[in-house]
Design a protein around this motif. Structure first.
Motif, PDB file in Angstrom:
ATOM      1  N   ALA A   1      84.428  42.151  11.262  1.00 56.86           N
ATOM      2  CA  ALA A   1      83.246  41.352  11.386  1.00 56.86           C
ATOM      3  C   ALA A   1      82.909  40.508  10.198  1.00 56.86           C
ATOM      4  O   ALA A   1      82.007  39.865  10.315  1.00 56.86           O
ATOM      5  CB  ALA A   1      82.206  42.141  11.977  1.00 56.86           C
ATOM      6  N   HIS A   2      83.465  41.149   9.065  1.00 55.54           N
ATOM      7  CA  HIS A   2      82.918  40.258   7.736  1.00 55.54           C
ATOM      8  C   HIS A   2      84.125  40.659   6.655  1.00 55.54           C
ATOM      9  O   HIS A   2      84.124  41.708   6.027  1.00 55.54           O
ATOM     10  CB  HIS A   2      81.480  40.928   7.229  1.00 55.54           C
ATOM     11  CG  HIS A   2      81.128  40.173   6.042  1.00 55.54           C
ATOM     12  ND1 HIS A   2      80.722  39.032   5.944  1.00 55.54           N
ATOM     13  CD2 HIS A   2      81.121  40.688   4.689  1.00 55.54           C
ATOM     14  CE1 HIS A   2      80.318  38.602   4.686  1.00 55.54           C
ATOM     15  NE2 HIS A   2      80.772  39.701   3.826  1.00 55.54           N
ATOM     16  N   MET A   3      84.675  39.373   6.414  1.00 53.48           N
ATOM     17  CA  MET A   3      85.828  39.422   5.578  1.00 53.48           C
ATOM     18  C   MET A   3      85.968  38.305   4.612  1.00 53.48           C
ATOM     19  O   MET A   3      85.210  37.257   4.997  1.00 53.48           O
ATOM     20  CB  MET A   3      87.015  39.289   6.474  1.00 53.48           C
ATOM     21  CG  MET A   3      88.475  39.252   5.761  1.00 53.48           C
ATOM     22  SD  MET A   3      88.546  40.652   4.527  1.00 53.48           S
ATOM     23  CE  MET A   3      90.303  40.074   3.705  1.00 53.48           C
ATOM     24  N   HIS A   4      86.472  38.288   3.401  1.00 52.90           N
ATOM     25  CA  HIS A   4      86.644  37.317   2.447  1.00 52.90           C
ATOM     26  C   HIS A   4      88.035  37.337   2.107  1.00 52.90           C
ATOM     27  O   HIS A   4      88.660  38.160   1.485  1.00 52.90           O
ATOM     28  CB  HIS A   4      85.832  37.416   1.084  1.00 52.90           C
ATOM     29  CG  HIS A   4      84.378  37.622   1.483  1.00 52.90           C
ATOM     30  ND1 HIS A   4      83.472  36.538   1.614  1.00 52.90           N
ATOM     31  CD2 HIS A   4      83.509  38.632   1.210  1.00 52.90           C
ATOM     32  CE1 HIS A   4      82.361  37.030   1.689  1.00 52.90           C
ATOM     33  NE2 HIS A   4      82.419  38.285   1.762  1.00 52.90           N
ATOM     34  N   LEU A   5      88.719  36.396   2.839  1.00 53.29           N
ATOM     35  CA  LEU A   5      90.307  36.126   2.614  1.00 53.29           C
ATOM     36  C   LEU A   5      90.727  35.980   1.260  1.00 53.29           C
ATOM     37  O   LEU A   5      91.759  36.388   0.631  1.00 53.29           O
ATOM     38  CB  LEU A   5      90.878  35.215   3.663  1.00 53.29           C
ATOM     39  CG  LEU A   5      90.858  35.796   5.349  1.00 53.29           C
ATOM     40  CD1 LEU A   5      91.276  34.505   5.806  1.00 53.29           C
ATOM     41  CD2 LEU A   5      92.019  36.870   5.261  1.00 53.29           C
TER      42      LEU A   5
ATOM     43  N   THR B   1      84.778  44.594   6.442  1.00 51.02           N
ATOM     44  CA  THR B   1      85.242  45.249   5.173  1.00 51.02           C
ATOM     45  C   THR B   1      84.735  44.438   3.845  1.00 51.02           C
ATOM     46  O   THR B   1      85.203  44.846   2.910  1.00 51.02           O
ATOM     47  CB  THR B   1      86.888  44.870   5.157  1.00 51.02           C
ATOM     48  OG1 THR B   1      87.317  43.662   5.190  1.00 51.02           O
ATOM     49  CG2 THR B   1      87.371  45.916   6.228  1.00 51.02           C
ATOM     50  N   ASP B   2      84.247  43.280   3.936  1.00 50.86           N
ATOM     51  CA  ASP B   2      83.894  42.590   2.758  1.00 50.86           C
ATOM     52  C   ASP B   2      84.999  42.434   1.846  1.00 50.86           C
ATOM     53  O   ASP B   2      84.386  42.224   0.753  1.00 50.86           O
ATOM     54  CB  ASP B   2      82.498  43.239   2.262  1.00 50.86           C
ATOM     55  CG  ASP B   2      81.731  42.429   1.522  1.00 50.86           C
ATOM     56  OD1 ASP B   2      81.897  41.160   1.477  1.00 50.86           O
ATOM     57  OD2 ASP B   2      81.152  43.061   0.499  1.00 50.86           O
ATOM     58  N   GLY B   3      86.104  42.248   2.207  1.00 42.80           N
ATOM     59  CA  GLY B   3      87.285  41.847   1.416  1.00 42.80           C
ATOM     60  C   GLY B   3      87.797  43.146   0.659  1.00 42.80           C
ATOM     61  O   GLY B   3      88.781  42.765  -0.009  1.00 42.80           O
TER      62      GLY B   3
ATOM     63  N   ILE C   1      75.680  35.300   6.885  1.00 36.46           N
ATOM     64  CA  ILE C   1      75.096  35.220   5.479  1.00 36.46           C
ATOM     65  C   ILE C   1      75.069  36.640   5.031  1.00 36.46           C
ATOM     66  O   ILE C   1      74.861  37.712   5.835  1.00 36.46           O
ATOM     67  CB  ILE C   1      73.703  34.398   5.784  1.00 36.46           C
ATOM     68  CG1 ILE C   1      73.004  34.695   4.438  1.00 36.46           C
ATOM     69  CG2 ILE C   1      72.894  35.296   6.683  1.00 36.46           C
ATOM     70  CD1 ILE C   1      71.478  33.925   4.267  1.00 36.46           C
ATOM     71  N   HIS C   2      75.158  36.999   3.640  1.00 34.12           N
ATOM     72  CA  HIS C   2      74.903  38.105   3.340  1.00 34.12           C
ATOM     73  C   HIS C   2      73.326  38.309   3.078  1.00 34.12           C
ATOM     74  O   HIS C   2      72.741  37.433   2.679  1.00 34.12           O
ATOM     75  CB  HIS C   2      75.461  38.224   1.680  1.00 34.12           C
ATOM     76  CG  HIS C   2      76.705  37.996   1.682  1.00 34.12           C
ATOM     77  ND1 HIS C   2      77.506  36.818   1.209  1.00 34.12           N
ATOM     78  CD2 HIS C   2      77.690  39.044   1.879  1.00 34.12           C
ATOM     79  CE1 HIS C   2      78.881  37.020   1.318  1.00 34.12           C
ATOM     80  NE2 HIS C   2      78.812  38.077   1.407  1.00 34.12           N
ATOM     81  N   VAL C   3      72.903  39.302   3.479  1.00 33.54           N
ATOM     82  CA  VAL C   3      71.410  39.668   3.590  1.00 33.54           C
ATOM     83  C   VAL C   3      71.071  40.874   2.983  1.00 33.54           C
ATOM     84  O   VAL C   3      71.710  41.964   3.422  1.00 33.54           O
ATOM     85  CB  VAL C   3      70.941  39.844   5.157  1.00 33.54           C
ATOM     86  CG1 VAL C   3      69.659  40.181   5.331  1.00 33.54           C
ATOM     87  CG2 VAL C   3      71.125  38.476   5.708  1.00 33.54           C
TER      88      VAL C   3
HETATM   89 ZN   LIG Z   1      80.894  39.449   1.820  1.00 35.70          ZN
END
Ligand SMILES: [Zn+2]
Length: 445
Positions: free
Chosen positions: A64-68, A311-313, A223-225
């Motif tokens: 649900a949250h990744m930075h390739l 996983t936020d990358g 968005i990052h909150v």
């Molecule tokens: Zn992030």
């Protein structure tokens, strides 16, 4: 039409079942039938049959949250002393890295983790991208990488005021152009949200513009909150009660929006997140690595906040964050009873519900009419497996086993540990080119 039979089918979803000697019939668009192998064979006598040979089959996993783009941070050496806090981590690593990207870097930095995703059984990825010096067309480049690997992707470019007005405007346009393009081509496999970095790098005027764009395009934000206390302190300095309060006042809460982290939120924020049905993404490994704190997902879920997992990358695979989530909250609270049923609900229900809403089709469950995305795990349950104890097998068995086969959109992408859409020579070439590009990016870093 195909049948995958002789499997332990774990359906996930609201009516989660474990079907022993189960089968699933599917074509390229949807699941046509699920049940006992004999029943499914009788219902679809002409289908091409494949056996899972007693292995476990689950729906494809959802991140649900990744930075390739974080790929090229692997093994990087920082040029400054080690960061002492979260803002320094951004300044000394991530904001220097994203500024060093050229267009070709983007394709390879996305391709590498997408291949990892196929290898790990992750079929749907909600990405959040930044490359201020290779901005125009960056989301199209990521789209090409998703198509190459046959996966589902949700794209967004992070809008921020941190690199000045012209890059902010270009970022707004990049999101808008991507969304307009997707509307025109009616894509089922690629979706988009409007990306925003975080409240503390966004001026009021930018939030207002994004709020209007979101309304005009009928599209949520990602968005990052309140990831770090610094975000909360900034919102207070600007005259708001909290980060959630600030975003709520700009009409950026609601079921179409994704708020990553929400570590520094209080009871009032949690009520706001619950009644607006805003999606929250828990990223435990990233939060621990950045030493920003531990999101109170227990209270959030008790108050009916829709908490999902990303996983936020850190890597592309949310099963690793699931495993960490299981132990983090116990460790943090010194109470071994904490957080168990919650993470099962997140994985089997909330992540699928989010993907279903984003892509506007049933994703992440094995049931009739859902998308045909599956993972065959090289795991034959060595202890009884039921709908009640599935999480135990996921945490201590399945997540430690390898993927035997990955199927997305009814297409087998990975079979018996080999990609079906590229040979080993191409894999070697991709890794080689990626290393060359990362080396010269590190010189610009
Ligand atoms: Zn992030």
């Amino acid at each position: 039409m195909k049948i995958l039979e002789h499997a332990f089918i774990l359906t996930f979803g609201n009516d989660h079942q474990v079907i022993e000697d189960g089968a699933v019939a599917y074509d390229q668009n949807q699941i046509l039938g699920v049940g006992n192998s004999d029943q499914v064979r009788q219902r679809f006598p002409n289908a091409e049959r494949h056996s899972a040979n007693g292995r476990v089959v689950t729906p494809g996993l959802i991140n649900a949250h990744m930075h390739l783009y974080s790929t090229f941070a692997r093994g990087i050496t920082l040029k400054d002393p080690p960061p002492e806090n979260f803002v320094q981590i951004l300044e000394r690593l991530w904001w220097r890295l994203d500024r060093a990207f050229f267009q070709e870097d983007l394709y390879f930095s996305a391709l590498v983790p997408l291949l990892d995703a196929v290898r790990g059984g992750v079929t749907t990825i909600i990405d959040h991208h930044s490359s201020p010096h290779a901005l125009g067309g960056s989301l199209d480049t990521l789209k090409t990488a998703f198509h190459k690997c046959g996966l589902r992707g949700c794209l967004s470019y992070e809008i921020s005021d941190r690199d000045g007005a012209s890059r902010r405007d270009a970022a707004i346009e990049e999101n808008a152009a991507c969304l307009r393009g997707l509307k025109l081509h009616d894509s089922r496999d690629i979706a988009a949200l409007i990306g925003l970095h975080a409240s503390f790098t966004l001026e009021d005027g930018t939030l207002l513009r994004v709020s209007e764009l979101s309304k005009a395009l009928k599209c949520g934000v990602h968005i990052h909150v309140a990831e770090d206390y610094a975000d909360l302190a900034d919102a207070r300095k600007r005259g708001f009660r909290s980060v959630v309060d600030r975003l709520h006042r700009f009409h950026l809460t609601g079921p179409d929006n994704i708020f990553a982290h929400c570590v520094h939120v209080d009871d009032v924020d949690i009520q706001t997140l619950a009644f607006t049905r805003t999606n929250v993404v828990h990223n435990p490994r990233s939060n621990m690595g950045n030493a920003v704190g531990c999101a109170n997902i227990e209270t959030m879920m008790r108050e009916k906040v829709h908490v999902t997992l990303g996983t936020d990358g850190f890597s592309v695979n949310p099963l690793q964050d699931l495993a960490v989530s299981n132990i983090l909250h116990k460790h943090q609270s010194k109470d071994p009873r904490k957080i168990y049923s919650e993470i099962w609900r997140i994985l089997s229900h909330n992540n699928p519900a989010l993907a279903t809403a984003v892509f506007k089709q049933p994703i992440g469950v094995i049931e009739e009419h859902a998308v045909p995305d599956f993972v065959i795990w090289d795991y034959r349950p060595p202890t009884p497996i039921t709908s009640e104890n599935t999480l135990g097998h996921l945490l201590f068995g399945i997540s430690n086993s390898s993927v035997f086969s990955t199927i997305c959109k009814g297409r087998t992408l990975y079979e018996n540990r080999r990609f079906t859409f590229m040979d080993e020579e191409e894999e070697l070439e991709i890794a080689k080119r990626s290393r060359e590009l990362a080396k010269s990016l590190w010189e610009r870093f």
